[in-house]
Design a protein around this motif. Structure first.
Motif, PDB file in Angstrom:
ATOM      1  N   PHE A 253       0.829  -1.196   0.000  1.00  0.00           N
ATOM      2  CA  PHE A 253       0.000   0.000   0.000  1.00  0.00           C
ATOM      3  C   PHE A 253       0.874   1.261   0.000  1.00  0.00           C
ATOM      4  CE2 PHE A 253      -3.743  -2.349   2.035  1.00  0.00           C
ATOM      5  CZ  PHE A 253      -4.536  -2.242   0.897  1.00  0.00           C
ATOM      6  N   SER A 254       0.476   2.257  -0.772  1.00  0.00           N
ATOM      7  CA  SER A 254       1.111   3.576  -0.717  1.00  0.00           C
ATOM      8  C   SER A 254       0.145   4.522  -0.030  1.00  0.00           C
ATOM      9  CB  SER A 254       1.442   4.074  -2.128  1.00  0.00           C
ATOM     10  OG  SER A 254       2.445   3.279  -2.721  1.00  0.00           O
TER      11      SER A 254
ATOM     12  N   ALA B  87       0.065   2.604  11.791  1.00  0.00           N
ATOM     13  CA  ALA B  87      -1.210   2.213  12.383  1.00  0.00           C
ATOM     14  C   ALA B  87      -1.789   1.013  11.643  1.00  0.00           C
ATOM     15  CB  ALA B  87      -2.204   3.376  12.340  1.00  0.00           C
ATOM     16  N   ASN B  88      -2.293   0.052  12.406  1.00  0.00           N
ATOM     17  CA  ASN B  88      -3.002  -1.108  11.864  1.00  0.00           C
ATOM     18  C   ASN B  88      -2.203  -1.859  10.795  1.00  0.00           C
ATOM     19  OD1 ASN B  88      -5.421  -0.600  13.422  1.00  0.00           O
ATOM     20  ND2 ASN B  88      -5.801   1.129  12.042  1.00  0.00           N
ATOM     21  N   GLY B  89      -0.894  -1.958  11.033  1.00  0.00           N
ATOM     22  CA  GLY B  89      -0.036  -2.731  10.135  1.00  0.00           C
ATOM     23  C   GLY B  89       0.451  -1.984   8.918  1.00  0.00           C
ATOM     24  N   ILE B  90       0.122  -0.698   8.806  1.00  0.00           N
ATOM     25  CA  ILE B  90       0.556   0.105   7.654  1.00  0.00           C
ATOM     26  C   ILE B  90       1.334   1.315   8.150  1.00  0.00           C
ATOM     27  CG2 ILE B  90      -0.217   1.550   5.725  1.00  0.00           C
ATOM     28  CD1 ILE B  90      -2.600  -0.269   5.408  1.00  0.00           C
ATOM     29  N   GLN B  91       2.513   1.520   7.596  1.00  0.00           N
ATOM     30  CA  GLN B  91       3.319   2.707   7.887  1.00  0.00           C
ATOM     31  C   GLN B  91       3.051   3.745   6.811  1.00  0.00           C
ATOM     32  OE1 GLN B  91       5.884   3.585  10.464  1.00  0.00           O
ATOM     33  NE2 GLN B  91       5.223   5.482   9.457  1.00  0.00           N
ATOM     34  N   SER B  92       2.275   4.768   7.156  1.00  0.00           N
ATOM     35  CA  SER B  92       2.065   5.824   6.172  1.00  0.00           C
ATOM     36  C   SER B  92       3.346   6.637   6.028  1.00  0.00           C
ATOM     37  CB  SER B  92       0.898   6.724   6.587  1.00  0.00           C
ATOM     38  OG  SER B  92       1.231   7.498   7.721  1.00  0.00           O
ATOM     39  N   GLN B  93       3.416   7.420   4.961  1.00  0.00           N
ATOM     40  CA  GLN B  93       4.630   8.162   4.659  1.00  0.00           C
ATOM     41  C   GLN B  93       4.371   9.669   4.694  1.00  0.00           C
ATOM     42  OE1 GLN B  93       6.835   6.565   1.213  1.00  0.00           O
ATOM     43  NE2 GLN B  93       5.354   4.903   1.169  1.00  0.00           N
ATOM     44  N   MET B  94       5.475  10.407   4.924  1.00  0.00           N
ATOM     45  CA  MET B  94       5.386  11.859   4.909  1.00  0.00           C
ATOM     46  C   MET B  94       5.341  12.375   3.473  1.00  0.00           C
ATOM     47  SD  MET B  94       8.047  13.090   7.860  1.00  0.00           S
ATOM     48  CE  MET B  94       9.437  12.226   7.084  1.00  0.00           C
ATOM     49  N   LEU B  95       4.673  13.487   3.286  1.00  0.00           N
ATOM     50  CA  LEU B  95       4.660  14.169   1.998  1.00  0.00           C
ATOM     51  C   LEU B  95       4.533  15.655   2.297  1.00  0.00           C
ATOM     52  CD1 LEU B  95       4.765  13.548  -1.029  1.00  0.00           C
ATOM     53  CD2 LEU B  95       2.276  13.526  -1.047  1.00  0.00           C
ATOM     54  N   SER B  96       5.403  16.460   1.710  1.00  0.00           N
ATOM     55  CA  SER B  96       5.428  17.874   2.071  1.00  0.00           C
ATOM     56  C   SER B  96       4.228  18.645   1.522  1.00  0.00           C
ATOM     57  CB  SER B  96       6.727  18.517   1.581  1.00  0.00           C
ATOM     58  OG  SER B  96       6.812  18.430   0.171  1.00  0.00           O
TER      59      SER B  96
ATOM     60  N   VAL C 139      18.101   5.995   6.159  1.00  0.00           N
ATOM     61  CA  VAL C 139      17.364   4.735   5.971  1.00  0.00           C
ATOM     62  C   VAL C 139      15.866   4.996   6.086  1.00  0.00           C
ATOM     63  CG1 VAL C 139      16.967   2.430   6.917  1.00  0.00           C
ATOM     64  CG2 VAL C 139      19.295   3.330   6.779  1.00  0.00           C
ATOM     65  N   ASP C 140      15.469   5.808   7.050  1.00  0.00           N
ATOM     66  CA  ASP C 140      14.045   6.108   7.239  1.00  0.00           C
ATOM     67  C   ASP C 140      13.438   6.808   6.030  1.00  0.00           C
ATOM     68  OD1 ASP C 140      14.085   4.982   9.743  1.00  0.00           O
ATOM     69  OD2 ASP C 140      14.325   6.886  10.810  1.00  0.00           O
ATOM     70  N   ALA C 141      14.264   7.552   5.299  1.00  0.00           N
ATOM     71  CA  ALA C 141      13.773   8.284   4.127  1.00  0.00           C
ATOM     72  C   ALA C 141      13.834   7.441   2.856  1.00  0.00           C
ATOM     73  CB  ALA C 141      14.566   9.560   3.932  1.00  0.00           C
ATOM     74  N   GLY C 142      14.326   6.212   2.967  1.00  0.00           N
ATOM     75  CA  GLY C 142      14.301   5.310   1.814  1.00  0.00           C
ATOM     76  C   GLY C 142      15.628   5.024   1.164  1.00  0.00           C
ATOM     77  N   VAL C 143      16.745   5.484   1.726  1.00  0.00           N
ATOM     78  CA  VAL C 143      18.042   5.200   1.107  1.00  0.00           C
ATOM     79  C   VAL C 143      18.329   3.709   1.207  1.00  0.00           C
ATOM     80  CG1 VAL C 143      19.518   5.491   3.147  1.00  0.00           C
ATOM     81  CG2 VAL C 143      20.413   6.054   0.899  1.00  0.00           C
ATOM     82  N   ARG C 144      18.928   3.149   0.157  1.00  0.00           N
ATOM     83  CA  ARG C 144      19.192   1.708   0.085  1.00  0.00           C
ATOM     84  C   ARG C 144      20.672   1.427   0.304  1.00  0.00           C
ATOM     85  NH1 ARG C 144      16.640   0.883  -5.757  1.00  0.00           N
ATOM     86  NH2 ARG C 144      17.588   2.945  -5.963  1.00  0.00           N
ATOM     87  N   LYS C 145      20.959   0.289   0.954  1.00  0.00           N
ATOM     88  CA  LYS C 145      22.337  -0.105   1.219  1.00  0.00           C
ATOM     89  C   LYS C 145      23.047  -0.490  -0.083  1.00  0.00           C
ATOM     90  CE  LYS C 145      22.153   0.102   5.772  1.00  0.00           C
ATOM     91  NZ  LYS C 145      22.939   1.082   6.539  1.00  0.00           N
TER      92      LYS C 145
END
Length: 556
Positions: A65-66, A112-121, A264-270
């Motif tokens: 989900f997005s 919440a409820n198994g879904i991590q919503s994301q920030m958007l400016s 990492v929290d903002a989506g950077v990949r190793k």
């Protein structure tokens, strides 16, 4: 009279209503209109009504989900995802009422409820959800509705997450100019160009990910790497970015991007190159050199796209006319790109994309070759002898020359020991490979006893101590030919506790127990032995591979 409707399977985003008995139009709450049957990935922007009842299917994959926001969601969010996140329905599906709302800024991120919503400016439209009216329809894996027989119109396909261009894996921040230098009109042309670049990159889950930061008086992260993984959504997001105005504090924005964007929290990949593409219309209002240094320290590859360079009459207003050379990852021509103006820029898109996808040129990315501190502890006791000591120095040189030694890259230090210890050079004494190798060649043989334990303690305290805040991973390579007169296990354990990985290399009479006591775990891959000093040469590649292996494991 009842309507003669036949059931239809909806394979995409379906905006279909189930009519009730004739005459129920306009019946309002007492009418028998059924919810709109939608898919797991139908977004708020796909429902073009102020209020709509929808039916979410069951069994949607929560992790796909997005969702952007909390309570009030950006319209690019999945409706069903938002409903589960809000607690309106469970993942078994059900009816949901959707209310359209105006756009807003600062959509929050909430788990919440198994879904991590994301920030958007910022986004241009929003929606909220409540419990919908029940329906006789069954929510299944595909949206089901009762509707007129197909009329020949193409149904929208369910949105699929595209893998993208796997040959262009990069995490890219577009740092656009939002200052009064560029103005509203050229700002829009700049956004169009960035959109074309984003489209050609081949954005996808396994390809490049992009985000966007606007430089003006104060930097603003418009969206992060994790927010969108399709070119279509990125183009939407770029279109929504508003012009901020103010001074062109590009240095401030670049520093902010290097420190805050690539997390990492903002989506950077190793293991994926980190890239900032900085667009400068004219020249920056602040100092950009320091920001470039910070970016390199954080392993970020800085590209500068300069447009409309200052004319001779304007040079007096520029703080540093060589600002491009001082900000880029390397001043070799690869990381700088110039366009004369913002008109007719299509021809510049492909060459820039080719640069951004050339990973082997990303010299500022963090690797085992440029992000390590390696100290060599060299046995100078009498049993070694001058000729064999030269072979030990050759061994040290062959390891050192493999690494990218610089002020922001790999660091090398060396200590020679007998009963005493002598700091040949520290991590901060030399920052070029040529100087380091020259100093190693000129180390003079001391001769004396063997106190390896004291030498380890000396090195931890005096070599690694002053650089304890370094972002590089620390390694100690010990080369010895005999038994130590003191305890080695305690000092080695203290070094391990300080985060120093030890490779022990023994020659001739060096006891295997001592080598294992000093070496990091697993012992068999960190302790080496050879009968002859000439046997040191094959161990060079083993130590280098070991350093790179340990470095990569530390990044996981």
């Amino acid at each position: 009279m009842s309507a003669a409707w036949s059931p239809t399977i909806c394979l995409g985003v379906c905006l279909l209503l189930l009519p009730g008995p004739m005459g129920s139009e306009g019946a309002g709450e007492s009418g028998s209109w059924a919810p709109i049957a939608i898919t797991c990935f139908t977004r708020g922007l796909d429902i073009r009504k102020e209020k709509a009842d929808v039916l979410c299917p069951g069994g949607c994959p929560l992790e796909e989900f997005s969702v952007y926001g909390n309570i009030v969601y950006a319209s690019v969010s999945s409706i069903c995802g938002a409903a589960v996140h809000r607690g309106v329905i469970s993942n078994s599906g059900g009816p949901v009422r959707v209310y359209s709302l105006p756009g807003r800024e600062n959509y929050s991120s909430v788990d919440a409820n198994g879904i991590q919503s994301q920030m958007l400016s910022r986004w241009s439209a929003s929606f909220t959800v409540t419990k919908g009216k029940s329906s006789t329809q069954e929510a299944t894996g595909q949206a089901v509705s009762t509707a007129h027989p197909p009329t020949g119109k193409r149904l929208k396909k369910t949105p699929e997450k595209k893998t993208g261009n796997k040959d262009c894996k990069a995490d890219i921040a577009f740092l656009i100019d939002g200052s009064f230098n560029i103005g509203q009109r050229r700002f829009n042309l700049q956004k169009n160009f960035v959109g074309k670049v984003a489209l050609m990159l081949g954005i996808g889950t396994e390809g490049p990910h992009v985000g966007l930061v606007q430089a003006s008086e104060h930097p603003k992260i418009e969206f992060y790497l994790k927010n969108f993984t399709s070119a279509k959504d990125v183009l939407f997001a770029i279109k929504e970015v508003g012009f901020r105005g103010g001074n062109s504090n590009t240095g401030k924005a670049l520093k902010h991007t290097a420190q805050k964007f690539f997390t990492v929290d903002a989506g950077v990949r190793k293991g994926i190159p980190k890239v900032v593409v900085v667009f400068i219309d004219g020249w920056p209002s602040d100092d950009i050199e320091e920001a470039g240094i910070v970016a390199r320290e954080f392993g970020v590859n800085v590209f500068i796209v300069s447009v409309a360079k200052p004319i001779p009459e304007e040079l007096g207003m520029v703080q540093d006319v060589s600002f491009v050379d001082k900000a880029v990852c390397r001043n070799n021509g690869f990381f700088s790109y110039h366009m004369p103006n913002w008109f007719g820029t299509t021809k510049y898109v492909k060459p820039l994309v080719q640069k951004l996808c050339t990973h082997e040129q990303m010299m500022c990315s963090k690797t085992c070759y440029n992000s390590v501190n390696i100290a060599f502890l060299i046995d100078g006791s009498s049993s070694v002898g001058d000729s064999n000591f030269r072979l030990m120095l050759e061994f040290v040189s062959n390891i050192a020359k493999t690494f990218e030694i610089s002020d922001i890259g790999a660091k090398i230090a060396a200590v020679q020991f007998t009963y005493d210890q002598h700091m040949e050079f520290s991590f901060t004494d030399y920052n070029t490979k040529e100087n380091v190798l020259a100093v190693i060649r000129n180390i003079r043989y001391m001769s004396g006893g063997t106190a390896t334990g004291d030498a380890i303690s000396f090195t931890v305290r005096n070599v690694f101590g002053p650089i304890r805040e370094s972002p590089n991973k620390n390694f100690l390579v010990i080369v010895t030919d005999g038994q130590s007169y003191d305890d080695v296990q305690g000092p080695a354990a203290a070094a391990h506790d300080a985060g120093i990985t030890i490779f022990s290399v023994g020659v001739a009479w060096a006891p295997l127990d001592d080598l294992k006591d000093m070496a990091s775990k697993p012992k068999e891959s960190h302790a080496f032995f050879t009968r002859e000093f000439t046997g040191l040469e094959p161990i060079v590649s083993d130590v280098i591979r070991g350093i790179c292996r340990d470095f990569l494991e530390s990044q996981q």
